[in-house]
Design a protein around this motif. Structure first.
Motif, PDB file in Angstrom:
ATOM      1  N   HIS A   1       0.819  -1.216   0.000  1.00  0.00           N
ATOM      2  CA  HIS A   1       0.000   0.000   0.000  1.00  0.00           C
ATOM      3  C   HIS A   1       0.853   1.266   0.000  1.00  0.00           C
ATOM      4  O   HIS A   1       0.504   2.254  -0.642  1.00  0.00           O
ATOM      5  N   MET A   2       1.965   1.243   0.737  1.00  0.00           N
ATOM      6  CA  MET A   2       2.835   2.408   0.726  1.00  0.00           C
ATOM      7  C   MET A   2       3.399   2.616  -0.676  1.00  0.00           C
ATOM      8  O   MET A   2       3.482   3.726  -1.182  1.00  0.00           O
ATOM      9  N   GLU A   3       3.770   1.505  -1.311  1.00  0.00           N
ATOM     10  CA  GLU A   3       4.307   1.572  -2.664  1.00  0.00           C
ATOM     11  C   GLU A   3       3.290   2.165  -3.639  1.00  0.00           C
ATOM     12  O   GLU A   3       3.642   2.954  -4.512  1.00  0.00           O
ATOM     13  N   MET A   4       2.019   1.787  -3.484  1.00  0.00           N
ATOM     14  CA  MET A   4       1.012   2.338  -4.394  1.00  0.00           C
ATOM     15  C   MET A   4       0.937   3.857  -4.261  1.00  0.00           C
ATOM     16  O   MET A   4       0.780   4.565  -5.247  1.00  0.00           O
ATOM     17  N   PHE A   5       1.035   4.355  -3.038  1.00  0.00           N
ATOM     18  CA  PHE A   5       1.082   5.811  -2.879  1.00  0.00           C
ATOM     19  C   PHE A   5       2.333   6.390  -3.525  1.00  0.00           C
ATOM     20  O   PHE A   5       2.277   7.396  -4.229  1.00  0.00           O
ATOM     21  N   GLU A   6       3.477   5.741  -3.296  1.00  0.00           N
ATOM     22  CA  GLU A   6       4.712   6.288  -3.856  1.00  0.00           C
ATOM     23  C   GLU A   6       4.662   6.329  -5.378  1.00  0.00           C
ATOM     24  O   GLU A   6       5.117   7.292  -6.002  1.00  0.00           O
ATOM     25  N   GLU A   7       4.078   5.277  -5.982  1.00  0.00           N
ATOM     26  CA  GLU A   7       3.969   5.269  -7.440  1.00  0.00           C
ATOM     27  C   GLU A   7       2.990   6.333  -7.926  1.00  0.00           C
ATOM     28  O   GLU A   7       3.211   6.982  -8.937  1.00  0.00           O
ATOM     29  N   ALA A   8       1.900   6.498  -7.181  1.00  0.00           N
ATOM     30  CA  ALA A   8       0.920   7.511  -7.578  1.00  0.00           C
ATOM     31  C   ALA A   8       1.538   8.904  -7.514  1.00  0.00           C
ATOM     32  O   ALA A   8       1.261   9.766  -8.357  1.00  0.00           O
ATOM     33  N   TYR A   9       2.390   9.125  -6.519  1.00  0.00           N
ATOM     34  CA  TYR A   9       2.944  10.469  -6.321  1.00  0.00           C
ATOM     35  C   TYR A   9       3.971  10.851  -7.391  1.00  0.00           C
ATOM     36  O   TYR A   9       4.250  12.032  -7.583  1.00  0.00           O
ATOM     37  N   VAL A  10       4.559   9.840  -8.084  1.00  0.00           N
ATOM     38  CA  VAL A  10       5.662  10.128  -9.008  1.00  0.00           C
ATOM     39  C   VAL A  10       5.325  11.244  -9.987  1.00  0.00           C
ATOM     40  O   VAL A  10       6.094  12.184 -10.168  1.00  0.00           O
ATOM     41  N   ASP A  11       4.192  11.114 -10.642  1.00  0.00           N
ATOM     42  CA  ASP A  11       3.875  12.097 -11.686  1.00  0.00           C
ATOM     43  C   ASP A  11       2.853  13.131 -11.230  1.00  0.00           C
ATOM     44  O   ASP A  11       2.158  13.733 -12.043  1.00  0.00           O
ATOM     45  N   GLN A  12       2.764  13.304  -9.922  1.00  0.00           N
ATOM     46  CA  GLN A  12       1.729  14.190  -9.394  1.00  0.00           C
ATOM     47  C   GLN A  12       2.397  15.455  -8.840  1.00  0.00           C
ATOM     48  O   GLN A  12       3.461  15.390  -8.232  1.00  0.00           O
ATOM     49  N   ASP A  13       1.758  16.607  -9.068  1.00  0.00           N
ATOM     50  CA  ASP A  13       2.280  17.853  -8.503  1.00  0.00           C
ATOM     51  C   ASP A  13       1.857  17.992  -7.049  1.00  0.00           C
ATOM     52  O   ASP A  13       0.783  17.538  -6.651  1.00  0.00           O
ATOM     53  N   ALA A  14       2.696  18.648  -6.257  1.00  0.00           N
ATOM     54  CA  ALA A  14       2.336  18.918  -4.870  1.00  0.00           C
ATOM     55  C   ALA A  14       1.080  19.781  -4.822  1.00  0.00           C
ATOM     56  O   ALA A  14       0.804  20.555  -5.735  1.00  0.00           O
ATOM     57  N   ASN A  15       0.301  19.599  -3.767  1.00  0.00           N
ATOM     58  CA  ASN A  15      -0.931  20.361  -3.555  1.00  0.00           C
ATOM     59  C   ASN A  15      -2.030  20.066  -4.563  1.00  0.00           C
ATOM     60  O   ASN A  15      -2.917  20.896  -4.776  1.00  0.00           O
ATOM     61  N   THR A  16      -1.970  18.896  -5.189  1.00  0.00           N
ATOM     62  CA  THR A  16      -3.058  18.514  -6.098  1.00  0.00           C
ATOM     63  C   THR A  16      -3.573  17.126  -5.728  1.00  0.00           C
ATOM     64  O   THR A  16      -2.931  16.398  -4.969  1.00  0.00           O
ATOM     65  N   LEU A  17      -4.729  16.797  -6.290  1.00  0.00           N
ATOM     66  CA  LEU A  17      -5.267  15.444  -6.212  1.00  0.00           C
ATOM     67  C   LEU A  17      -4.816  14.668  -7.442  1.00  0.00           C
ATOM     68  O   LEU A  17      -4.796  15.222  -8.546  1.00  0.00           O
ATOM     69  N   GLY A  18      -4.461  13.406  -7.299  1.00  0.00           N
ATOM     70  CA  GLY A  18      -4.071  12.582  -8.441  1.00  0.00           C
ATOM     71  C   GLY A  18      -5.270  11.913  -9.089  1.00  0.00           C
ATOM     72  O   GLY A  18      -6.424  12.287  -8.854  1.00  0.00           O
ATOM     73  N   ASN A  19      -4.997  10.907  -9.902  1.00  0.00           N
ATOM     74  CA  ASN A  19      -6.072  10.163 -10.558  1.00  0.00           C
ATOM     75  C   ASN A  19      -6.710   9.167  -9.590  1.00  0.00           C
ATOM     76  O   ASN A  19      -6.070   8.719  -8.642  1.00  0.00           O
ATOM     77  N   ARG A  20      -7.953   8.807  -9.849  1.00  0.00           N
ATOM     78  CA  ARG A  20      -8.605   7.739  -9.065  1.00  0.00           C
ATOM     79  C   ARG A  20      -7.727   6.503  -9.116  1.00  0.00           C
ATOM     80  O   ARG A  20      -7.277   6.091 -10.173  1.00  0.00           O
ATOM     81  N   ASN A  21      -7.504   5.909  -7.962  1.00  0.00           N
ATOM     82  CA  ASN A  21      -6.582   4.784  -7.869  1.00  0.00           C
ATOM     83  C   ASN A  21      -7.337   3.531  -7.438  1.00  0.00           C
ATOM     84  O   ASN A  21      -7.759   3.391  -6.295  1.00  0.00           O
ATOM     85  N   PHE A  22      -7.484   2.604  -8.400  1.00  0.00           N
ATOM     86  CA  PHE A  22      -8.283   1.406  -8.157  1.00  0.00           C
ATOM     87  C   PHE A  22      -7.767   0.596  -6.963  1.00  0.00           C
ATOM     88  O   PHE A  22      -8.535   0.080  -6.163  1.00  0.00           O
ATOM     89  N   GLY A  23      -6.451   0.511  -6.834  1.00  0.00           N
ATOM     90  CA  GLY A  23      -5.870  -0.290  -5.750  1.00  0.00           C
ATOM     91  C   GLY A  23      -6.019   0.354  -4.388  1.00  0.00           C
ATOM     92  O   GLY A  23      -5.836  -0.295  -3.356  1.00  0.00           O
TER      93      GLY A  23
END
Lengths: 338, 338, 338, 338, 338, 338
Positions: B296-318
């Motif tokens: 689960h920590m890894e899923m967050f880390e992967e989601a954060y890679v292409d995400q800008d600070a102070n924003t919401l990322g894409n819906r994450n199925f996992g």
């Protein structure tokens, strides 16, 4: 004499807390009482073979008080030792006098394996760290401890199943803080997860279950309260943080507060487990997972207490109805080899 | 030139792996190709505006190979940079020659943030510890690594969602071992949980997902295999342990082996998640929870890679369909305050 | 005299197995015993109105042994016939002597409606067919029967709810084999399903539940064992097949073995029902469905045993809490019309 | 020429059913048509590169009719063969003339592997048996067939996933009857289950899905109807039985009718699968289980049709998303060994 | 004297219905009886300290009859008042004589808070409205009331949890009709929802649970019947409508009947709650939601009956195990402020 | 000219809001734009056959602004009318000037069927009633409206599925208030449920979804906000009430406030639907049920808008995937009879 020293055939004289009372009627119309008594380590059943209605009422209202017991017979009964007295002559209800509460409960209640002092010191040390980065969190935690959670160190963490003993709540958070520090404190090693904000999470761990001091009654009677039914420890704490901010001139809309409150709301991890939102930050996910870890490890530790090595224990509702297996251990934690 | 250096208006010349190919037909009957290409860090779309049927077939069969691209135009398209060439004159399929596999994949595949060498050394150190208490586990692990899991260090841990990169499997276990050692290694501090057998759990962590090297194909094409469909990485590993015992004169019915295999079977934690039994020992519960935590920590880390600070990322199925929030960070992991 | 011959008012003298014992205390401190006794067809409650502590302990440890009972009173009690004796003078615990086990259990345990001999012969016939196409399966089944499952013919199939009687496991597989042969044996008619491999499935049916001989204790005390808790009958059998291959020079990676083992793993049909993989071949699906069919039909048959025609039975947990309706039947199975 | 004879580079001339039509616009404003056409065995994509708006509308309304196609080009496209014509000159919509429906659909629709005649004869034979014991059932079935279900033999059993072809409904019931007879017909062997009423269940199988003839449209367009949405095939059939009784002087409250109707209501087995009651008789349970068996076996058989031996197929939604494995077979159904 | 007038120490003489009987054995072999008795408002436990076997059997068969009790002692026992008599001399079973049923049940059964007459009149008024638009519905309802549901006004709506009292079924529908009229009757105000057909829904409400008069036994013994187990109140009513149509020359295939029957089928709202179809019209959805509303409000009202203000009640299974909180109320329903 | 007046073949000139933009590339490298435009009642697709990259970027950033369109062609395309222009010459982006927001959105957004003024007046009237009994609630609601929810009257109630239009939130609460008043206002009739506190519930209804004004963005772009992801409308409102109390000298621990906040927390009815506690008071249950009712009725009303009478609509995800049936209506709401 303590309950752990009971022996079949040897009469018992000593003090024990009255945990449960049932008054039952015999066929001849007489009443007898079925008690459960405990001290700091053990719980035993006890029969009083004859009570008047008056005495029955008196006993019923003595739940949570201490009994002084004299010369009770000790018999084996269904694999356990049971105490019996003929009537109330051998039993006296002891009023709590000038012994302070912690002494008293230290004697008669099952309590956390670590002393209040050790836990209090550890929390203080954490607060000092938190304060360096988030002084506002220090203020909030102190405000809540002072106004609402003064019995925090003596509270159970749950009505049953995990940490349901005196100081269980503090002990649960104490070990969760240790988990967090082991994984992420740079003094111990390179933090394992990269987006984790250790001081944010230290504060969240201290606060996450603190609402339970209002959600449930005291350690002696850990039932849900009216407030705990209308709200829940999650939203109670969410609320206290707001109040602490407003009462101390902290802007509750600043990002650090929003993120801290999110962790509180999300720490049960799933909506069906009572969190109104799911974890949306890595910090919230980590606090949820450490909570899950400590409560499940604790359930195994509690199950193992009265279990013999190399046997299966009782079906455990909190652990998906498994019958836990307890292995024989060497001092280094490895399997004992005969 | 690498894909991370792409600029609109500047022509690209360089090499990239061909990840996906679609051949489509234009209205005039002609064919064009829509490619996805990647190197170690980026993935881009690329159009070849005219291909013959012959070339279309050739491209389709080049999936997983490397293209040498010359003078491709770079245009912004729907917020991304897209490459275009008019026809196949500017593209050549490169055969893998005498460059060893790790060099090649190191260049063209997304890989774990820690090098194979670092991970290999760490596993060796763990094995040395395990061996002191459970020499049989050391033999089993070495047997499996040698006979079945030689590409262990280059395998992804999952088809998608967590650790789905080169070396993802090893990296997942590497961090789980770190988690375990932080919590329980007496060299770091007093073990946090009392009935935990650290060397039992070290071995279990190394083995728990190792069956994935057979359950799924290679990092370049991580689809489920026939064996992975008929069995699963859980029972594949359960089986390898048996074989390792029998081939090395180890009694597979001794308690240490039964308990190790139980952890393998139970590590998904619930039957509906693919474990034929639920955790019945504290060790099995701990390995399950550390697995849950790291993935689960890894899923967050992967989601954060292409995400800008102070924003919401894409819906994450996992992650229960959450849109992860990424906070701005200071070097100490705390919130950045402007 | 047998329990089926009990009549209110007529004293009972005979032998019966002691199934359950509870020692309870009367108001005057004396103990009495509440027993459950059974022979091959019936189970009755029995009270011993006065026992010493010594006798109580003796009775408790006699669970699973046979009692010789003399002159017990028989009274109707809550719609059933109950036996009572005043004290232990009328009861003697019988040691199993030189009567072989099957005779003994044939007398005192509820057993399958088909004799062991009939079932053994039928299994032999199936094995002969299997051997023609898959000689390796014949070797595997014989190896497992010899080394692990010698009490196969005397084992219950479940701790409760379906086939929970002596020989229940064999009877369950016996009828599943009959189901399969009826549907697919070319000697009976054109096989109904086209991709089914009858000898593959015959072998799978014989093996699918055989791990229960280790997962659960004996027919006299069918509790889960330690191994059954750490593993499960599914993975126990999966393991035995591997061992049987290795010990007999059979390549466990050949397709026939992989497919057979897949059926074993998948035979519960769904992950939440304990299968680590779902059925991926038509054979696996068929064996799962025949298993589902036979166990559900058996639950109805067991429910109907003590039920009167034209009534509703008790709520049945295994049948979605239905209260089964039993219709009056003609010899041809059709409704009886008055 | 039939679609199965298509070869790349060889022009196609022949007839095929128009299954799907999409009219799309090219960049220059012109329209083209993307068709799907099929005959009794195959389905192919077809492009018409230029259509007028008039022709587009005409094509859209020709869905379900037959096209006569002349000299279409055949090209490989994404692993399939695709037909293309430049415009509508090469295509003519054929009106169904004096060819009777079964001839027509026999040519252009995928149909059951057994002929209508064979199935009709088998149903007649079953009815003759049913009639001997339950003459009222014979009357009911004939009434329903005559008044409501005349297209029974040409109906698909489902909108997708199992038996979704011409005659699928009859074929499903035909094989279920065979399943039942194999298990329970005394002419074949001793009935396997003891409380089963074979003629009750024969009637129930014939009726259980017959409401689908009204719940869904025709085989050419098997969408749910308004009545199928307001009611369901389960309650539609439940209703028809009532009407059949009332119109033929049969007492619908007699036990045979109540039990037959119960099987209809309960045949989906669980409330969440659409049965308003769960099976309360062994007959209802058996019919439910045979239905489950035949539909799941059929899903495998359909999945295997276009699958090569020794490969995994596509993820199958109806089979818990498994990718079915197809093994190489010998004529006797056993594994082919090279 | 009525049960509500019981006082500890004051002997009771009066009549009460015998609700439950348990015959138990004392240690000396004698039998005693544990009864539950009730009248229109209260339920109490009662002990008969000595009964013969004969008397035990007699009492067991008197369940549902009325006892005349003379001079019973009244003692407090576990927070309740319990009656005791020494033997059967003080108790006589009263046969129901020429008192009509409603008088009798009015005295001894808990009944709806509104009289039968009020409810009957209200239903008549609704029918008059329905008849204006849908004369066929009036005929259907009258047919069903006359032929099947004559005890409609005296039926409970459920075996437990909501409206489980005499007239509960009628009272439930009475309040649902009121709900509907309040929301949609133009005489009260502009209808709130636009596509709702008030007379369609009035008829559906009257019919939706009427099958319960056959699904469950009488108010005195509201167990499920055989028919209720084979069918369910949903399909029973669905069936009665058909019969009513056919017997009265109404075309059951006309749209009004199809839509009415759809509401009956769909009124449980979800398949897992026993509806074979989900609501497909706004009318069906509204009737489902009003049903949901009234049953849940009723569960709170029943829970509050014996609960003190400002306390939590017992865990309530029908209300997701909540412990309902009862607030102190002013006459206008607002909070009482001290 | 408005979109509802579009006719095939007649050119359109008028204004419409730009809802969605996609820039796509044609085979010759040129770009074209696919737009979705809407006004107060309709939404249409529009193609711009040639745009420069510059214009593409400009259009993409004009989402949510208004376009002035001149002489667009109108063609039927896949059953809808589609607009096309050759290039941007016919389109101009209109800046919102001094037209106030409500005028603008009134023209271009789909809005609630009742005007803001009517709803505002109705809320005021309710507040007047509430104030008489709970003056503190009046203060709280006004505080929240003023400080946080000023765009309450223009907010949608949901991102999709129910009330997802301008003013949807207010309209949802407006109808819920009407539901409540119809059922419980003594001016309309005797209140139907006895423990309901109408003014408590009026306040709760006004507040229950008001947090959505912060949970989701504006009506023009109703996406979840960061705060809405970290918290949820339920806890946002719970928080605002606290702040309103503290800022206005109201004791937030008084019973009326605790009960009001409980209704807010519990109004989703189940934990898995996002309520951290389940309804524990009859008031909380009623507000939950009215919320459920209005949202489901609204989903039907929205589904029916574009549906023809006597047809099935599209599968509706919010309504358990039903295809709603729309019946023909008479003015009195009854079925139309031809």
């Amino acid at each position: 004499m303590q309950l752990k020293d009971l022996k079949a055939g040897v009469r018992f004289t000593g003090k024990a807390l009255l945990k449960e009372v049932q008054i039952k009627r015999k066929k001849d119309g007489d009443l007898f009482a079925h008690l459960q008594i405990q001290d700091g380590h053990h719980l035993n059943h006890m029969m009083v073979w004859k009570v008047t209605e008056q005495q029955g009422i008196q006993l019923s209202s003595a739940k949570g008080k201490v009994l002084a017991i004299k010369d009770a017979d000790v018999n084996p009964f269904n694999d356990q030792l049971q105490l019996t007295v003929n009537d109330m002559k051998n039993i006296k209800v002891v009023e709590r006098q000038n012994d302070d509460k912690s002494t008293w409960s230290g004697t008669y209640l099952v309590h956390a394996p670590v002393s209040s002092k050790v836990m209090r010191d550890y929390f203080q040390k954490q607060l000092k760290e938190i304060k360096k980065v988030y002084p506002e969190f220090d203020i909030i935690i102190n405000y809540i401890m002072k106004h609402y959670a003064h019995d925090f160190l003596a509270h159970p963490a749950a009505k049953s199943m995990h940490h349901s003993f005196l100081g269980g709540l503090a002990y649960h958070e104490y070990r969760m803080l240790k988990d967090l520090n082991r994984l992420q404190n740079p003094k111990i090693g390179k933090p394992l997860y990269h987006h984790v904000d250790i001081n944010m999470d230290r504060a969240a761990i201290i606060l996450h279950d603190i609402g339970k001091t209002k959600e449930m009654g005291t350690a002696e009677n850990p039932d849900y309260t009216i407030l705990g039914t209308l709200s829940s420890h999650i939203t109670i704490c969410f609320d206290w943080i707001k109040e602490a901010c407003d009462q101390n001139g902290i802007d509750s809309h600043q990002e650090s507060i929003e993120l801290l409150r999110h962790i509180i709301l999300a720490h049960h991890g799933r909506k069906e487990w009572g969190s109104p939102v799911v974890p949306a930050t890595e910090d919230a996910m980590l606090v949820h997972l450490i909570d899950l870890m400590d409560s499940h490890m604790e359930m195994f530790e509690e199950a193992y207490v009265d279990q013999d090595a190399n046997t299966l224990g009782n079906r455990n509702f909190g652990l998906q109805n498994v019958t836990p297996f307890k292995k024989p251990e060497n001092p280094d934690g490895s399997l004992k080899r005969d």
